[in-house]
Design a protein around this motif. Structure first.
Motif, short mmCIF file in Angstrom:
data_model
loop_
_atom_site.label_atom_id
_atom_site.label_comp_id
_atom_site.label_asym_id
_atom_site.label_seq_id
_atom_site.Cartn_x
_atom_site.Cartn_y
_atom_site.Cartn_z
N ASP A 15 0.84 -1.34 0.18
CA ASP A 15 -0.04 0.05 0.17
C ASP A 15 0.82 1.30 0.00
O ASP A 15 0.55 2.22 -0.72
N ARG A 16 1.65 1.10 0.87
CA ARG A 16 2.71 2.31 0.69
C ARG A 16 3.46 2.53 -0.47
O ARG A 16 3.75 3.75 -0.96
N LEU A 17 3.79 1.58 -1.03
CA LEU A 17 4.70 1.75 -2.39
C LEU A 17 3.61 2.15 -3.44
O LEU A 17 3.85 3.18 -4.40
N THR A 18 2.40 1.65 -3.59
CA THR A 18 1.36 2.11 -4.63
C THR A 18 1.18 3.59 -4.27
O THR A 18 0.99 4.37 -5.36
N ASN A 19 0.87 3.95 -2.91
CA ASN A 19 0.74 5.39 -2.68
C ASN A 19 1.85 6.25 -3.32
O ASN A 19 1.74 7.26 -3.86
N ALA A 20 3.01 5.72 -3.01
CA ALA A 20 4.29 6.67 -3.47
C ALA A 20 4.38 6.63 -5.08
O ALA A 20 4.47 7.75 -5.47
N ARG A 54 -18.78 -0.19 -19.25
CA ARG A 54 -19.21 -1.11 -18.03
C ARG A 54 -18.65 -0.70 -16.82
O ARG A 54 -19.42 -0.82 -15.60
N ASP A 55 -17.44 -0.23 -16.64
CA ASP A 55 -16.62 0.17 -15.33
C ASP A 55 -16.61 1.59 -15.03
O ASP A 55 -15.88 2.28 -15.39
N ARG A 56 -17.76 1.92 -14.24
CA ARG A 56 -17.94 3.33 -14.14
C ARG A 56 -16.75 3.92 -13.06
O ARG A 56 -16.44 5.27 -13.04
N LYS A 66 -6.31 11.58 -23.45
CA LYS A 66 -5.26 10.50 -22.64
C LYS A 66 -5.61 10.38 -21.16
O LYS A 66 -6.36 11.21 -20.78
N PHE A 67 -5.10 9.21 -20.77
CA PHE A 67 -5.59 8.91 -19.46
C PHE A 67 -4.29 9.16 -18.24
O PHE A 67 -3.15 8.96 -18.58
N LEU A 68 -4.37 9.66 -17.06
CA LEU A 68 -3.51 9.92 -16.23
C LEU A 68 -3.07 8.67 -15.58
O LEU A 68 -3.86 8.00 -15.13
N LEU A 69 -1.76 8.60 -15.77
CA LEU A 69 -1.15 7.27 -15.25
C LEU A 69 -1.59 7.03 -13.86
O LEU A 69 -1.62 5.92 -13.39
N ALA A 70 -1.52 8.11 -12.87
CA ALA A 70 -1.71 8.19 -11.57
C ALA A 70 -3.06 7.38 -11.21
O ALA A 70 -3.29 6.57 -10.42
N ASP A 71 -3.96 7.81 -11.92
CA ASP A 71 -5.64 7.43 -11.90
C ASP A 71 -5.68 5.96 -12.33
O ASP A 71 -6.39 5.19 -11.73
N ILE A 73 -3.17 3.64 -11.95
CA ILE A 73 -2.65 2.95 -11.16
C ILE A 73 -3.24 2.73 -10.02
O ILE A 73 -3.42 1.69 -9.50
N ALA A 74 -3.97 3.86 -9.34
CA ALA A 74 -4.99 3.69 -8.36
C ALA A 74 -6.14 2.67 -8.81
O ALA A 74 -6.61 1.96 -7.75
N TRP A 75 -6.65 3.07 -9.94
CA TRP A 75 -7.80 2.13 -10.36
C TRP A 75 -7.21 0.40 -10.33
O TRP A 75 -8.06 -0.27 -9.91
N GLU A 76 -6.12 0.36 -10.95
CA GLU A 76 -5.59 -1.09 -10.85
C GLU A 76 -5.31 -1.77 -9.46
O GLU A 76 -5.66 -2.67 -9.23
N ALA A 77 -4.80 -0.70 -8.52
CA ALA A 77 -4.60 -1.07 -7.36
C ALA A 77 -5.82 -1.28 -6.42
O ALA A 77 -5.61 -2.38 -5.64
N TYR A 78 -6.82 -0.54 -6.54
CA TYR A 78 -7.87 -0.49 -5.55
C TYR A 78 -9.30 -0.73 -6.07
O TYR A 78 -10.32 -1.19 -5.46
#
Length: 82
Positions: A15-20, A54-56, A66-71, A73-78
């Motif tokens: 979780d810490r690494l994902t947040n970083a 399908r996925d809101r 373009k898609f923000l990479l941070a968004d 990554i957060a979607w992939e993780a959570y």
């Protein structure tokens, strides 16, 4: 240390690494094209369109298309629906 404690410690580290990484990407503002996102998810671009329908919770492209990479990554993780 019990197995449960070890698992909890590992999850906290992940979780810490994902947040970083998310914070770094937000700071850097890295953006992905639709094709880059499809490649990252190992799907065809048409499949990506279906996933967006399908996925809101899935990140949406910005005004530049373009898609923000941070968004992403957060979607992939959570939030990614399986």
């Amino acid at each position: 240390m019990t197995t449960e404690q070890q698992i909890a410690n590992l999850q906290a580290s992940v979780d810490r690494l994902t947040n970083a990484v998310t914070s770094l990407c937000q700071h850097q503002g890295t953006r992905l094209s639709k094709q880059q996102l499809a490649d990252r998810l190992k799907v065809h671009r048409n499949t990506l369109n279906n996933m967006l329908d399908r996925d809101r919770r899935m990140p949406r492209p910005g005004s530049d298309g373009k898609f923000l990479l941070a968004d992403v990554i957060a979607w992939e993780a959570y939030g990614r629906q399986q």
